[in-house]
Design an enzyme around this catalytic site. Structure first.
Site, PDB file in Angstrom:
ATOM      1  N   LYS A  88       0.850  -1.181   0.000  1.00  0.00           N
ATOM      2  CA  LYS A  88       0.000   0.000   0.000  1.00  0.00           C
ATOM      3  C   LYS A  88       0.887   1.232   0.000  1.00  0.00           C
ATOM      4  O   LYS A  88       1.991   1.212   0.556  1.00  0.00           O
ATOM      5  CB  LYS A  88      -0.897   0.029   1.243  1.00  0.00           C
ATOM      6  N   GLY A 188     -21.067   6.179   4.573  1.00  0.00           N
ATOM      7  CA  GLY A 188     -20.166   6.494   3.465  1.00  0.00           C
ATOM      8  C   GLY A 188     -20.756   6.044   2.144  1.00  0.00           C
ATOM      9  O   GLY A 188     -20.789   4.848   1.854  1.00  0.00           O
ATOM     10  N   VAL A 189     -21.257   7.000   1.366  1.00  0.00           N
ATOM     11  CA  VAL A 189     -21.875   6.642   0.078  1.00  0.00           C
ATOM     12  C   VAL A 189     -21.120   7.322  -1.065  1.00  0.00           C
ATOM     13  O   VAL A 189     -21.690   7.934  -1.944  1.00  0.00           O
ATOM     14  CB  VAL A 189     -23.381   6.997   0.046  1.00  0.00           C
ATOM     15  N   LYS A 191     -17.452   6.501  -3.503  1.00  0.00           N
ATOM     16  CA  LYS A 191     -17.110   5.689  -4.673  1.00  0.00           C
ATOM     17  C   LYS A 191     -17.736   4.294  -4.631  1.00  0.00           C
ATOM     18  O   LYS A 191     -18.249   3.805  -5.623  1.00  0.00           O
ATOM     19  CB  LYS A 191     -15.586   5.568  -4.805  1.00  0.00           C
ATOM     20  N   VAL A 192     -17.679   3.640  -3.483  1.00  0.00           N
ATOM     21  CA  VAL A 192     -18.218   2.282  -3.352  1.00  0.00           C
ATOM     22  C   VAL A 192     -19.654   2.304  -2.848  1.00  0.00           C
ATOM     23  O   VAL A 192     -20.524   1.593  -3.358  1.00  0.00           O
ATOM     24  CB  VAL A 192     -17.336   1.441  -2.409  1.00  0.00           C
ATOM     25  N   GLY A 193     -19.909   3.115  -1.855  1.00  0.00           N
ATOM     26  CA  GLY A 193     -21.200   3.101  -1.183  1.00  0.00           C
ATOM     27  C   GLY A 193     -22.385   3.350  -2.089  1.00  0.00           C
ATOM     28  O   GLY A 193     -23.449   2.729  -1.928  1.00  0.00           O
ATOM     29  N   HIS A 194     -22.231   4.240  -3.063  1.00  0.00           N
ATOM     30  CA  HIS A 194     -23.394   4.538  -3.912  1.00  0.00           C
ATOM     31  C   HIS A 194     -23.740   3.370  -4.829  1.00  0.00           C
ATOM     32  O   HIS A 194     -24.903   3.158  -5.158  1.00  0.00           O
ATOM     33  CB  HIS A 194     -23.190   5.840  -4.697  1.00  0.00           C
TER      34      HIS A 194
END
EC number: 1.4.1.23
Length: 361
Positions: A88, A188-189, A191-194
């Site tokens: 990372k 958290g909506v 990049k992934v959440g939505h």
């Protein structure tokens, strides 16, 4: 001499959280780049993991985050069945203030200097367009745009994998993999959440959301006027009455000594990395009868996608691999029950076994 017994070097060389093969500190004063690249393991192959661009409070905090995230990537890649170790990188600073082409090119040169030991991709604060720039200096870059030979946005399959983990959790908890009629809270909506919201609504779930960015919440509510409600913050979300599943999809440390005792959900399954704030939280969850789907298992769809890019990207092939997260998650729950340990510990055992077997070959 400076006492570093409680610092990063002690973590790296003496603690169970260390054991990294290589940590590189990168600086390019002309562009303002300050970055850390951490390679935890190459036992299974070149280290693979994203680049996080974040305004850390200190350099020490940035290094600690890189160490934690890279270690998590070793376990994630092992559980996803990939021939990659864990790595990372973090870039220190506010991306909205200091991100530039020159900085990203300088970062690409540092990654390239590792000769393929570390393969980078997107993470918090970096996007497909950024990887296109990095790739101009470094061929060990994934998550690029389709126009530049890449796989594009990896958040699509990350969300799909989390959804599969939720289905497996529902199967284990309630005997049915559907989320229909279940109330799911997403913190958290972005990049992934939505994307996860969409999967859940299509499966018939009721969705409750929160995000520190008001515009992210508004985007979801405008797009889905039915089936989604919003609450003020994560504190309100985790205390929501009747919540079945809690999905942390922002930064790490969401499961801690303050949140676990008041969590109303029966299941935790989300996209955020390093959700357990410290060792022992997984036992606290188990003691409360809360089923925890290990984060690095269920959020592996994105790394499956970027890994495939190295071999000529095929979305259908990647989606089929990500769909196996359902079976992998069920297998972890079964191993946890068999060994009498929390699911997080069971996942660690399985991943460590794969890495140990690779080292012996």
């Amino acid at each position: 001499m400076t006492d570093v017994t409680d610092g990063v070097l002690h973590t790296l060389f003496h603690s169970d959280q260390g054991g990294h093969e290589q940590v590189v500190l990168c600086q390019d004063r002309a562009s303002g780049l300050k970055a850390v690249i951490a390679i935890h393991s190459t036992a299974l192959g070149p280290a693979l993991g994203g680049t996080r661009f974040y305004p850390y409070r200190s350099e020490e905090e940035a290094v600690a985050d890189a160490l934690n995230l890279s270690r998590g990537m070793s376990y994630k890649n092992a559980m996803a069945g990939l021939d990659h170790g864990g790595g990372k990188a973090v870039i220190i600073g506010d991306p909205e203030q200091i991100k530039s082409e020159a900085l990203l090119l300088a970062y690409g040169r540092f990654v390239a200097s590792l000769g393929g030991r570390y393969v980078t991709a997107c993470d918090v604060g970096t996007y497909v367009a950024d990887m296109d720039v990095v790739a101009r200096e470094c061929r060990w870059t994934t998550g690029r745009s389709p126009e530049n030979g890449g796989a594009g946005d990896s958040s699509v399959l990350t969300a799909f994998g989390v959804f599969q983990g939720m289905r497996a959790s529902a199967q284990h908890m309630w005997g049915d993999p559907t989320l229909r009629g279940r109330k799911v809270g997403i913190a958290g909506v972005g990049k992934v959440g939505h994307h996860l919201v969409q999967h859940l609504l299509e499966d018939g779930a009721e969705v409750v959301i929160t995000d520190v960015r008001e515009e992210s919440v508004r985007r979801i509510l405008d797009r889905h006027p039915a089936g989604v409600t919003a609450v003020a913050d994560t504190e309100a979300l985790i205390r929501t009455e009747g919540l079945d599943i809690y999905a942390p999809c922002a930064l790490g440390g969401a499961l801690n000594d303050d949140s676990v005792p008041v969590l109303t959900a029966r299941i935790v399954c989300g996209a955020a990395n390093n959700q357990l704030a410290h060792p022992g939280v997984e036992k606290d969850l188990a003691d409360r009868g809360i089923l925890y789907a290990p984060d690095y298992v269920v959020n592996a769809g994105g790394v499956i996608q970027v890994a495939d890019e190295l071999h000529g990207f095929d979305f259908d092939r990647c989606k089929a691999k990500a769909a196996k997260i359902f079976d992998t998650t069920l297998g972890i729950f079964a191993r946890a029950k068999e060994d009498g340990i929390p699911p997080a510990a069971a996942a660690d055992r399985i991943a460590e076994q794969r890495m140990a077997e690779a080292r012996r070959r």
